[in-house]
Scaffold this active site. Structure first.
Site, short mmCIF file in Angstrom:
data_model
loop_
_atom_site.label_atom_id
_atom_site.label_comp_id
_atom_site.label_asym_id
_atom_site.label_seq_id
_atom_site.Cartn_x
_atom_site.Cartn_y
_atom_site.Cartn_z
N LYS A 26 0.83 -1.22 0.00
CA LYS A 26 0.00 0.00 0.00
C LYS A 26 0.86 1.26 0.00
O LYS A 26 0.57 2.22 -0.72
CB LYS A 26 -0.93 -0.03 1.22
N ARG A 101 -11.43 4.87 9.12
CA ARG A 101 -11.15 3.58 9.77
C ARG A 101 -12.39 2.96 10.38
O ARG A 101 -12.35 1.81 10.78
CB ARG A 101 -10.14 3.77 10.90
N ARG A 140 11.98 -12.84 6.63
CA ARG A 140 13.38 -13.14 6.86
C ARG A 140 13.75 -14.53 6.37
O ARG A 140 13.05 -15.50 6.64
CB ARG A 140 13.69 -13.03 8.35
N ARG A 173 12.65 -19.39 8.78
CA ARG A 173 12.68 -20.07 10.06
C ARG A 173 11.31 -20.14 10.69
O ARG A 173 10.49 -19.24 10.56
CB ARG A 173 13.66 -19.36 11.00
N ARG A 184 -1.27 -9.11 12.87
CA ARG A 184 -1.40 -7.76 12.30
C ARG A 184 -2.38 -7.74 11.13
O ARG A 184 -3.19 -6.82 10.99
CB ARG A 184 -0.04 -7.26 11.80
P1 AMP Z 1 -1.33 4.11 11.18
O1 AMP Z 1 0.02 4.72 10.97
O2 AMP Z 1 -2.30 4.43 10.07
O3 AMP Z 1 -1.28 2.64 11.46
O4 AMP Z 1 -1.94 4.79 12.49
C1 AMP Z 1 -1.29 4.72 13.74
C2 AMP Z 1 -2.30 4.90 14.86
O5 AMP Z 1 -2.96 6.17 14.73
C3 AMP Z 1 -3.44 3.89 14.85
O6 AMP Z 1 -3.09 2.70 15.51
C4 AMP Z 1 -4.53 4.65 15.59
O7 AMP Z 1 -4.29 4.66 16.99
C5 AMP Z 1 -4.34 6.07 15.08
N1 AMP Z 1 -5.13 6.32 13.87
C6 AMP Z 1 -4.68 6.56 12.61
N2 AMP Z 1 -5.68 6.79 11.77
C7 AMP Z 1 -6.82 6.70 12.49
C8 AMP Z 1 -8.19 6.84 12.18
N3 AMP Z 1 -8.63 7.11 10.94
N4 AMP Z 1 -9.09 6.70 13.19
C9 AMP Z 1 -8.69 6.43 14.45
N5 AMP Z 1 -7.40 6.28 14.80
C10 AMP Z 1 -6.46 6.41 13.84
#
Ligand code: AMP
Length: 231
Positions: A26, A101, A140, A173, A184
């Site tokens: 992405k 999200r 890895r 491994r 994740r």
């Molecule tokens: P990311 O880098 O997109 O994985 O975002 C890191 C963290 O920011 C996430 O784990 C959330 O805690 C918060 N976050 C990012 N985007 C959103 C969103 N659209 N709504 C709520 N929390 C967000």
């Protein structure tokens, strides 16, 4: 008639959202799209990290949730997003990354865009089979002969699958990396399912096959955007 539907009418700025689980590429596709289309990338995760670094009130509020691995509440996220979209670089169009999200954010976004005479044009979902995601993430590779480690993207061997030192056939491994990667991926899917479904019901989702050479994925991704502009 939609402002997107006819080349002779003025078009509202392009609004795209990009989805794809960890390991789908992405990030690579996002960078390509914004450069190609000359639009701004709006990543709420990045915006939150900036706020946290600056020590703003919003940053302090958001940090509590981010540190716990939870989503920041919708009102805070929406407020930050509205502010970001008002900036001049968003006038030509935006690629939303990591936002919306939740279904509530998607609905709030739709209302907000309507107020600006804009609309969501296309939601691109980069699809990659789960086993490929897992192996990309937990990529890895180790030489069973000498223990040298490699990574297909980060530290590739000179010849694919073979150790530079002794030509040993590299293996993955059997440690817990795959399990972590799987976790994740599943968290991502659970989190985004409601949002992707929301857009699917509106007929806005274009699924892009994320397998194969990066240039091919780029071509397919870009094609979904042109479809959205003429459709
Ligand atoms: P990311 O880098 O997109 O994985 O975002 C890191 C963290 O920011 C996430 O784990 C959330 O805690 C918060 N976050 C990012 N985007 C959103 C969103 N659209 N709504 C709520 N929390 C967000």
């Amino acid at each position: 008639m939609s402002p997107q539907s006819n080349g002779s009418e003025p078009r509202s700025p392009l609004t795209l959202a990009l989805f794809g689980p960890p390991g789908s590429g992405k990030g690579t596709q996002a960078a390509f799209l914004v450069e190609q289309l000359k639009i701004a990338q709006v990543s709420t995760g990045e915006l939150f990290r900036q706020e946290v670094r600056r020590g703003t009130r919003l940053g302090r509020q958001a940090k509590e949730y981010i540190d716990r691995g939870e989503l920041v509440p919708d009102e805070i996220t929406m407020a930050m997003f509205r502010e970001r979209l008002a900036k001049s670089d968003c006038a030509a169009g935006v690629l939303l990354d990591g936002f919306p999200r939740t279904a509530a954010q998607a609905e709030a976004l739709a209302a907000f865009l309507r107020g600006l005479d804009r609309q969501m044009d296309r939601v691109i979902y980069i699809k990659v089979p789960q086993d490929v995601l897992v192996s990309r993430l937990s990529g890895r590779l180790t030489c069973p002969e000498c223990g040298t480690t490699y990574h297909p993207e980060l530290a590739p061997p000179r010849r694919a699958g073979l150790c530079d030192r002794d030509g040993g056939r590299l293996v993955q491994r059997d440690d817990d990396a795959a399990e972590t990667a799987l976790r994740r991926i599943n968290v991502y899917k659970e989190q985004t399912a409601s949002v992707v479904d929301y857009y699917r019901n509106l007929g806005l989702v274009a699924e892009v096959d994320g397998l194969g050479p990066i240039e091919d994925v780029r071509g397919r991704t870009l094609a979904t955007v042109s479809q959205s502009r003429v459709g």
